[in-house]
Design a protein around this motif. Sequence first.
Motif, PDB file in Angstrom:
ATOM      1  N   ARG A 204       0.831  -1.215   0.000  1.00 50.10           N
ATOM      2  CA  ARG A 204       0.000   0.000   0.000  1.00 50.10           C
ATOM      3  C   ARG A 204       0.863   1.261   0.000  1.00 50.10           C
ATOM      4  O   ARG A 204       0.570   2.221  -0.708  1.00 50.10           O
ATOM      5  CB  ARG A 204      -0.937  -0.013   1.205  1.00 50.10           C
ATOM      6  CG  ARG A 204      -2.117  -0.959   1.037  1.00 50.10           C
ATOM      7  CD  ARG A 204      -3.126  -0.809   2.168  1.00 50.10           C
ATOM      8  NE  ARG A 204      -2.614  -1.280   3.447  1.00 50.10           N
ATOM      9  CZ  ARG A 204      -2.571  -2.553   3.827  1.00 50.10           C
ATOM     10  NH1 ARG A 204      -3.010  -3.488   3.005  1.00 50.10           N
ATOM     11  NH2 ARG A 204      -2.108  -2.891   5.011  1.00 50.10           N
ATOM     12  N   GLU A 205       1.950   1.262   0.792  1.00 50.71           N
ATOM     13  CA  GLU A 205       2.845   2.420   0.818  1.00 50.71           C
ATOM     14  C   GLU A 205       3.501   2.634  -0.548  1.00 50.71           C
ATOM     15  O   GLU A 205       3.606   3.766  -1.022  1.00 50.71           O
ATOM     16  CB  GLU A 205       3.928   2.223   1.880  1.00 50.71           C
ATOM     17  CG  GLU A 205       3.444   2.340   3.300  1.00 50.71           C
ATOM     18  CD  GLU A 205       4.551   2.033   4.313  1.00 50.71           C
ATOM     19  OE1 GLU A 205       5.738   2.078   3.923  1.00 50.71           O
ATOM     20  OE2 GLU A 205       4.211   1.749   5.464  1.00 50.71           O
TER      21      GLU A 205
ATOM     22  N   ALA B  20       2.358   1.683  -3.490  1.00 48.28           N
ATOM     23  CA  ALA B  20       1.342   2.149  -4.451  1.00 48.28           C
ATOM     24  C   ALA B  20       1.059   3.628  -4.247  1.00 48.28           C
ATOM     25  O   ALA B  20       0.926   4.383  -5.221  1.00 48.28           O
ATOM     26  CB  ALA B  20       0.067   1.328  -4.299  1.00 48.28           C
ATOM     27  N   ALA B  21       0.969   4.066  -2.998  1.00 49.84           N
ATOM     28  CA  ALA B  21       0.722   5.489  -2.721  1.00 49.84           C
ATOM     29  C   ALA B  21       1.900   6.337  -3.199  1.00 49.84           C
ATOM     30  O   ALA B  21       1.702   7.418  -3.775  1.00 49.84           O
ATOM     31  CB  ALA B  21       0.479   5.693  -1.224  1.00 49.84           C
ATOM     32  N   THR B  22       3.118   5.842  -3.001  1.00 48.55           N
ATOM     33  CA  THR B  22       4.304   6.579  -3.442  1.00 48.55           C
ATOM     34  C   THR B  22       4.355   6.672  -4.960  1.00 48.55           C
ATOM     35  O   THR B  22       4.639   7.735  -5.514  1.00 48.55           O
ATOM     36  CB  THR B  22       5.580   5.901  -2.914  1.00 48.55           C
ATOM     37  OG1 THR B  22       5.506   5.843  -1.488  1.00 48.55           O
ATOM     38  CG2 THR B  22       6.824   6.655  -3.334  1.00 48.55           C
ATOM     39  N   VAL B  23       4.070   5.583  -5.640  1.00 49.68           N
ATOM     40  CA  VAL B  23       4.067   5.590  -7.107  1.00 49.68           C
ATOM     41  C   VAL B  23       3.004   6.554  -7.630  1.00 49.68           C
ATOM     42  O   VAL B  23       3.255   7.334  -8.562  1.00 49.68           O
ATOM     43  CB  VAL B  23       3.854   4.161  -7.662  1.00 49.68           C
ATOM     44  CG1 VAL B  23       3.517   4.183  -9.135  1.00 49.68           C
ATOM     45  CG2 VAL B  23       5.075   3.310  -7.402  1.00 49.68           C
ATOM     46  N   GLN B  24       1.827   6.539  -7.036  1.00 49.47           N
ATOM     47  CA  GLN B  24       0.759   7.440  -7.452  1.00 49.47           C
ATOM     48  C   GLN B  24       1.175   8.897  -7.241  1.00 49.47           C
ATOM     49  O   GLN B  24       0.980   9.749  -8.107  1.00 49.47           O
ATOM     50  CB  GLN B  24      -0.524   7.137  -6.657  1.00 49.47           C
ATOM     51  CG  GLN B  24      -1.681   8.030  -6.997  1.00 49.47           C
ATOM     52  CD  GLN B  24      -2.194   7.809  -8.391  1.00 49.47           C
ATOM     53  OE1 GLN B  24      -2.038   6.738  -8.951  1.00 49.47           O
ATOM     54  NE2 GLN B  24      -2.791   8.824  -8.971  1.00 49.47           N
ATOM     55  N   ARG B  25       1.780   9.183  -6.080  1.00 47.90           N
ATOM     56  CA  ARG B  25       2.208  10.545  -5.778  1.00 47.90           C
ATOM     57  C   ARG B  25       3.282  11.004  -6.759  1.00 47.90           C
ATOM     58  O   ARG B  25       3.241  12.126  -7.276  1.00 47.90           O
ATOM     59  CB  ARG B  25       2.737  10.620  -4.350  1.00 47.90           C
ATOM     60  CG  ARG B  25       3.176  12.015  -3.916  1.00 47.90           C
ATOM     61  CD  ARG B  25       3.655  12.033  -2.473  1.00 47.90           C
ATOM     62  NE  ARG B  25       4.632  11.012  -2.152  1.00 47.90           N
ATOM     63  CZ  ARG B  25       5.946  11.103  -2.400  1.00 47.90           C
ATOM     64  NH1 ARG B  25       6.429  12.170  -2.971  1.00 47.90           N
ATOM     65  NH2 ARG B  25       6.766  10.123  -2.056  1.00 47.90           N
TER      66      ARG B  25
ATOM     67  N   ALA C 296       3.811   9.868  -9.827  1.00 46.77           N
ATOM     68  CA  ALA C 296       3.218  10.026 -11.164  1.00 46.77           C
ATOM     69  C   ALA C 296       2.486  11.360 -11.271  1.00 46.77           C
ATOM     70  O   ALA C 296       2.597  12.063 -12.289  1.00 46.77           O
ATOM     71  CB  ALA C 296       2.265   8.868 -11.449  1.00 46.77           C
ATOM     72  N   GLU C 297       1.751  11.721 -10.236  1.00 42.83           N
ATOM     73  CA  GLU C 297       1.053  13.013 -10.247  1.00 42.83           C
ATOM     74  C   GLU C 297       2.052  14.166 -10.259  1.00 42.83           C
ATOM     75  O   GLU C 297       1.863  15.153 -10.964  1.00 42.83           O
ATOM     76  CB  GLU C 297       0.137  13.118  -9.039  1.00 42.83           C
ATOM     77  CG  GLU C 297      -1.062  12.205  -9.114  1.00 42.83           C
ATOM     78  CD  GLU C 297      -1.852  12.169  -7.808  1.00 42.83           C
ATOM     79  OE1 GLU C 297      -1.437  12.843  -6.838  1.00 42.83           O
ATOM     80  OE2 GLU C 297      -2.871  11.474  -7.773  1.00 42.83           O
ATOM     81  N   GLN C 298       3.130  14.036  -9.489  1.00 45.44           N
ATOM     82  CA  GLN C 298       4.143  15.082  -9.453  1.00 45.44           C
ATOM     83  C   GLN C 298       4.822  15.215 -10.819  1.00 45.44           C
ATOM     84  O   GLN C 298       5.065  16.323 -11.292  1.00 45.44           O
ATOM     85  CB  GLN C 298       5.176  14.765  -8.376  1.00 45.44           C
ATOM     86  CG  GLN C 298       6.243  15.828  -8.226  1.00 45.44           C
ATOM     87  CD  GLN C 298       7.253  15.476  -7.158  1.00 45.44           C
ATOM     88  OE1 GLN C 298       7.211  14.391  -6.573  1.00 45.44           O
ATOM     89  NE2 GLN C 298       8.160  16.378  -6.886  1.00 45.44           N
TER      90      GLN C 298
END
Length: 123
Positions: free
Chosen positions: A42-43, A45-50, A52-54
């Motif tokens: 979960r951590e 996935a959240a880091t990858v999502q963050r 990608a948005e950045q």
Amino acid sequence: MSEFQTKLDAIAAERVARQDLMGRRVATSLAESQARAGDLTREAAATVQRLAEQAARTRTAAGWELPEKADPNASLGMDFEDPEMATEPTNRHAPPPEPQARRGRHARPDEPEDDYSTKDWLG
């Protein structure tokens, strides 16, 4: 013989107790590792999502990726059957660019005698 049988029973009971203890330790360790793996997943996935948005915000801010352009044909009031045709540039039949003069070591100036377009070849 009964002493021997009681010793064997004691050894078998101790073996069963040790196996049960090892089984509980393995089950506890497995549950803990699965829980930790779920947390890490979960951590990550959240880091990858963050990230990608950045990266998307950075590309947009730097001008590499512009927001969706307005349709140049929208003011005409026509709808196109093919969505690819709706975004065609309006100057696609522009004249070709003028050829550049020769440059470099072997360049020579264009002389009027090289222009044979007005020469009368029959005379």
